[in-house]
Motif scaffolding. Structure first.
Motif, PDB file in Angstrom:
ATOM      1  N   ARG A  18       0.875  -1.174   0.000  1.00 13.42           N
ATOM      2  CA  ARG A  18       0.000   0.000   0.000  1.00 13.42           C
ATOM      3  C   ARG A  18       0.909   1.219   0.000  1.00 13.42           C
ATOM      4  N   THR A  19       0.560   2.191  -0.755  1.00 11.18           N
ATOM      5  CA  THR A  19       1.341   3.419  -0.816  1.00 11.18           C
ATOM      6  C   THR A  19       0.522   4.538  -0.203  1.00 11.18           C
ATOM      7  N   LYS A  20       1.120   5.225   0.730  1.00 15.25           N
ATOM      8  CA  LYS A  20       0.443   6.334   1.409  1.00 15.25           C
ATOM      9  C   LYS A  20       1.258   7.603   1.220  1.00 15.25           C
ATOM     10  N   GLU A  23       3.203  11.668   5.856  1.00 14.92           N
ATOM     11  CA  GLU A  23       2.339  12.317   6.852  1.00 14.92           C
ATOM     12  C   GLU A  23       2.469  13.844   6.838  1.00 14.92           C
ATOM     13  N   TYR A  26      -0.022  16.391   5.096  1.00 10.53           N
ATOM     14  CA  TYR A  26      -1.284  16.810   5.705  1.00 10.53           C
ATOM     15  C   TYR A  26      -1.133  18.090   6.526  1.00 10.53           C
ATOM     16  N   SER A  54     -10.534  14.678  -0.786  1.00 14.30           N
ATOM     17  CA  SER A  54     -10.825  13.333  -0.317  1.00 14.30           C
ATOM     18  C   SER A  54     -12.200  12.967  -0.849  1.00 14.30           C
ATOM     19  N   GLU A 109      -7.701   9.840  -2.613  1.00 16.72           N
ATOM     20  CA  GLU A 109      -7.084  11.048  -2.081  1.00 16.72           C
ATOM     21  C   GLU A 109      -6.385  11.696  -3.263  1.00 16.72           C
ATOM     22  N   TYR A 120      -4.264   8.723  -4.927  1.00 19.28           N
ATOM     23  CA  TYR A 120      -4.135   7.484  -4.162  1.00 19.28           C
ATOM     24  C   TYR A 120      -5.516   6.838  -4.121  1.00 19.28           C
ATOM     25  N   ASP A 123      -7.241   3.572  -0.403  1.00 20.75           N
ATOM     26  CA  ASP A 123      -6.284   3.558   0.712  1.00 20.75           C
ATOM     27  C   ASP A 123      -4.884   3.136   0.282  1.00 20.75           C
ATOM     28  N   GLY A 124      -4.472   3.552  -0.914  1.00 21.59           N
ATOM     29  CA  GLY A 124      -3.119   3.294  -1.383  1.00 21.59           C
ATOM     30  C   GLY A 124      -2.949   1.998  -2.152  1.00 21.59           C
ATOM     31  N   VAL A 127      -1.598   3.989  -7.026  1.00 20.31           N
ATOM     32  CA  VAL A 127      -1.261   5.410  -7.037  1.00 20.31           C
ATOM     33  C   VAL A 127      -0.925   5.811  -8.463  1.00 20.31           C
TER      34      VAL A 127
END
Length: 186
Positions: A18-20, A23, A26, A54, A109, A120, A123-124, A127
């Motif tokens: 998963r790619t996020k 942080e 934000y 979102s 996102e 994204y 949830d990733g 991407v």
């Protein structure tokens, strides 16, 4: 090979990567421009064409989200016929579909920073990043969906920090992933 030794953890996690976003991104969120639910949502004139969105769907279905427009040129995130993809119009690459591995989009996102658009999905799970050369300094977000979507759009502050990611390192990494994909596909 020495290439595989650089990324050993990926061989074990490749089925569930998963790619996020980092942080810190934000912390760049500014004022909320829009928050609500609907099937047709249009927000124009987003300052500096820099925003975060979102988008969540309770039920999956077809949709189109216009993310950039400059005269006859446009870029959209589209879900249609079991495919999720970037749709380009009025540009040289408009015949190419940039299709995601995601078949049903539950959430997205979206980060728009001038000419860069990064999405994204789920949830990733996947991407995508596209460049869209836009002379218009005002951003646009225009959703048309067959199912209700919950949407929140925030302005983004400039980071003031230009990342110096090694392009060669990124290309090596993607080449490695492509080699893995070819191996596991057999």
């Amino acid at each position: 090979s020495s290439r595989n030794a650089r990324y050993p953890i990926l061989t074990y996690l490749i089925a569930s990567i998963r790619t996020k976003p980092v942080e810190e991104v934000y912390t760049l969120l500014g004022d909320t421009v829009y928050e609500g639910t609907g099937r047709e949502i249009k927000v124009g004139s987003i300052a500096d064409n820099r925003y975060y969105a979102s988008v969540s769907f309770e039920e999956t279905g077809d949709f189109n989200i216009l993310l950039g427009q400059d005269g006859d040129k446009s870029i959209s995130l589209t879900a249609e016929g079991g495919k999720v993809f970037f749709k380009m119009a009025g540009v040289k690459s408009d015949k190419i579909q940039f299709v995601s591995s995601v078949e049903k989009c539950r959430n997205a996102e979206i980060f728009v920073d001038g000419r860069t658009i990064e999405v994204y999905l789920n949830d990733g799970e996947d991407v995508g990043t596209r460049l869209f050369y836009n002379s218009n300094r005002q951003g646009i977000f225009c959703l048309n969906s067959e199912k209700d979507a919950q949407v929140k759009i925030c302005e983004m502050k400039p980071s003031g920090n230009k990342s110096e990611i090694s392009e060669i390192g990124i290309l090596d990494f993607f080449e490695y992933l492509f080699d893995l994909w070819k191996r596991y596909r057999k």
